[in-house]
Design an enzyme around this catalytic site. Structure first.
Site, PDB file in Angstrom:
ATOM      1  N   LEU A 150       0.832  -1.209   0.000  1.00  0.00           N
ATOM      2  CA  LEU A 150       0.000   0.000   0.000  1.00  0.00           C
ATOM      3  C   LEU A 150       0.862   1.253   0.000  1.00  0.00           C
ATOM      4  O   LEU A 150       0.524   2.250  -0.654  1.00  0.00           O
ATOM      5  CB  LEU A 150      -0.959  -0.009   1.186  1.00  0.00           C
ATOM      6  CG  LEU A 150      -2.344  -0.579   0.895  1.00  0.00           C
ATOM      7  CD1 LEU A 150      -3.071   0.242  -0.170  1.00  0.00           C
ATOM      8  CD2 LEU A 150      -2.287  -2.034   0.483  1.00  0.00           C
ATOM      9  N   TYR A 151       1.961   1.207   0.705  1.00  0.00           N
ATOM     10  CA  TYR A 151       2.915   2.320   0.639  1.00  0.00           C
ATOM     11  C   TYR A 151       3.431   2.466  -0.794  1.00  0.00           C
ATOM     12  O   TYR A 151       3.486   3.575  -1.332  1.00  0.00           O
ATOM     13  CB  TYR A 151       4.071   2.062   1.600  1.00  0.00           C
ATOM     14  CG  TYR A 151       5.155   3.112   1.568  1.00  0.00           C
ATOM     15  CD1 TYR A 151       4.922   4.397   2.050  1.00  0.00           C
ATOM     16  CD2 TYR A 151       6.418   2.819   1.055  1.00  0.00           C
ATOM     17  CE1 TYR A 151       5.916   5.363   2.022  1.00  0.00           C
ATOM     18  CE2 TYR A 151       7.417   3.779   1.034  1.00  0.00           C
ATOM     19  CZ  TYR A 151       7.164   5.045   1.515  1.00  0.00           C
ATOM     20  OH  TYR A 151       8.148   6.006   1.484  1.00  0.00           O
ATOM     21  N   SER A 152       3.774   1.349  -1.405  1.00  0.00           N
ATOM     22  CA  SER A 152       4.234   1.383  -2.794  1.00  0.00           C
ATOM     23  C   SER A 152       3.156   1.962  -3.706  1.00  0.00           C
ATOM     24  O   SER A 152       3.452   2.793  -4.573  1.00  0.00           O
ATOM     25  CB  SER A 152       4.604  -0.027  -3.260  1.00  0.00           C
ATOM     26  OG  SER A 152       5.661  -0.571  -2.487  1.00  0.00           O
ATOM     27  N   SER A 154       0.785   4.047  -2.960  1.00  0.00           N
ATOM     28  CA  SER A 154       0.638   5.493  -2.752  1.00  0.00           C
ATOM     29  C   SER A 154       1.749   6.262  -3.446  1.00  0.00           C
ATOM     30  O   SER A 154       1.521   7.349  -3.991  1.00  0.00           O
ATOM     31  CB  SER A 154       0.614   5.804  -1.248  1.00  0.00           C
ATOM     32  OG  SER A 154       1.884   5.625  -0.649  1.00  0.00           O
ATOM     33  N   LYS A 155       2.947   5.707  -3.457  1.00  0.00           N
ATOM     34  CA  LYS A 155       4.070   6.391  -4.085  1.00  0.00           C
ATOM     35  C   LYS A 155       4.043   6.248  -5.611  1.00  0.00           C
ATOM     36  O   LYS A 155       4.420   7.174  -6.329  1.00  0.00           O
ATOM     37  CB  LYS A 155       5.390   5.863  -3.511  1.00  0.00           C
ATOM     38  CG  LYS A 155       5.577   6.194  -2.025  1.00  0.00           C
ATOM     39  CD  LYS A 155       5.511   7.696  -1.765  1.00  0.00           C
ATOM     40  CE  LYS A 155       5.878   8.047  -0.334  1.00  0.00           C
ATOM     41  NZ  LYS A 155       5.840   9.513  -0.089  1.00  0.00           N
TER      42      LYS A 155
END
Length: 280
Positions: A150-152, A154-155
């Protein structure tokens, strides 16, 4: 204050790269509007350079307030010359482990907060026919990080936003740089900058679990200097032809090259299939 001083709006200036960048920008005589989440942090930031350091309390998860606060700040200071979308956090957890609420919180902060700030800063940039949007993404913005999908995501979303904006607003004098840092020695790997999913599944211990333990081991040992990273960002903003992508760390540059090389190889391998779907 110098007549040619620029006004920067930097989100997330309480610590890490945001703080290092704010201090470097102030040191060269520019103005910084810095966003912070805690009320008690405001006076401390403004004390860095009274009259040129301006603090605003802001939670990027509140889309409407981001539009209001950034828009008002831009108006009060004669516009924003450089917007740095820096604030964010990492969500550690395998895709199957992450809840809907955890996923939405991640996207609200890392993507929608940056989107709102950019929408609010663009009108003044358009009027002046000059501006620079700097998105602090990550190595996770060009390569998916196992255990942090999920971090990936978002980025990756922020990277795409930046690339499209560069094509869309370049003729209006608005430049975009997506900065992809590697491991900088900040508090990102600890404290509030990392949130771990509440759900943990044993089957992902070798992937997501390894990432969780690796973050703790990495904290305080990163070899990337945030002060030098801040100066690199300033150099890109000052450049006559700024880069659209700026990896900051040898590992980030190496990984980016590796991703591009493998992508090109796969494109060639599947070229006939890709081109073979036209009508006869």
């Amino acid at each position: 204050m110098a007549a040619n001083a620029r006004t920067w709006l930097i989100t997330g200036v309480s610590s890490g790269l945001g703080a290092a960048l704010a201090e470097a920008v102030l040191a060269r005589g520019d103005v910084v509007i810095g966003t912070l989440r805690q009320k008690e942090q405001l006076a401390e930031f403004e004390a860095l350079k009274p009259g040129r350091a301006h603090a605003v309390q802001l939670d990027l998860r509140d889309y409407g307030r981001v539009l209001e606060v950034v828009g008002r700040a831009a108006e009060q200071h004669g516009g924003v010359d450089v917007l740095v979308n820096n604030a964010g956090y990492g969500l550690a957890g395998a895709l199957e482990e992450v809840s809907e609420s955890e996923a939405r919180e991640q996207m609200e902060t890392n993507f929608f907060g940056a989107l709102a700030a950019t929408q609010a800063a663009l009108p003044s940039m358009r009027r002046k026919r000059w501006g620079h949007v700097v998105n602090i993404t990550s190595m996770a913005g060009f390569m998916g990080i196992p255990g942090m999908p999920l971090y990936s995501a978002s980025k990756f979303a922020l990277e795409g936003l930046g690339v499209a904006l560069a094509a869309e607003a370049g003729s209006l004098g608005i430049r975009v740089t997506n900065v992809e840092p590697g491991a900088l020695r900040t508090r990102w790997a600890s404290g509030n900058a990392i949130v771990r999913s509440q759900r943990v599944l044993d089957d992902y211990q070798n992937t997501a679990g390894a990432v969780r333990s690796g973050l703790a081991k990495m904290d305080g040992r990163q070899d990337g200097d945030p002060v030098k990273a801040a100066l690199a960002i300033i150099e890109a903003v000052d450049a006559e032809q700024p880069p659209l992508h700026l990896p900051l760390h040898p590992s980030a540059l190496s990984a980016y090259r590796d991703v591009l090389g493998k992508t090109l190889e796969q494109l060639e391998e599947w070229r006939d299939v890709s081109e073979g779907i036209l009508y006869d």
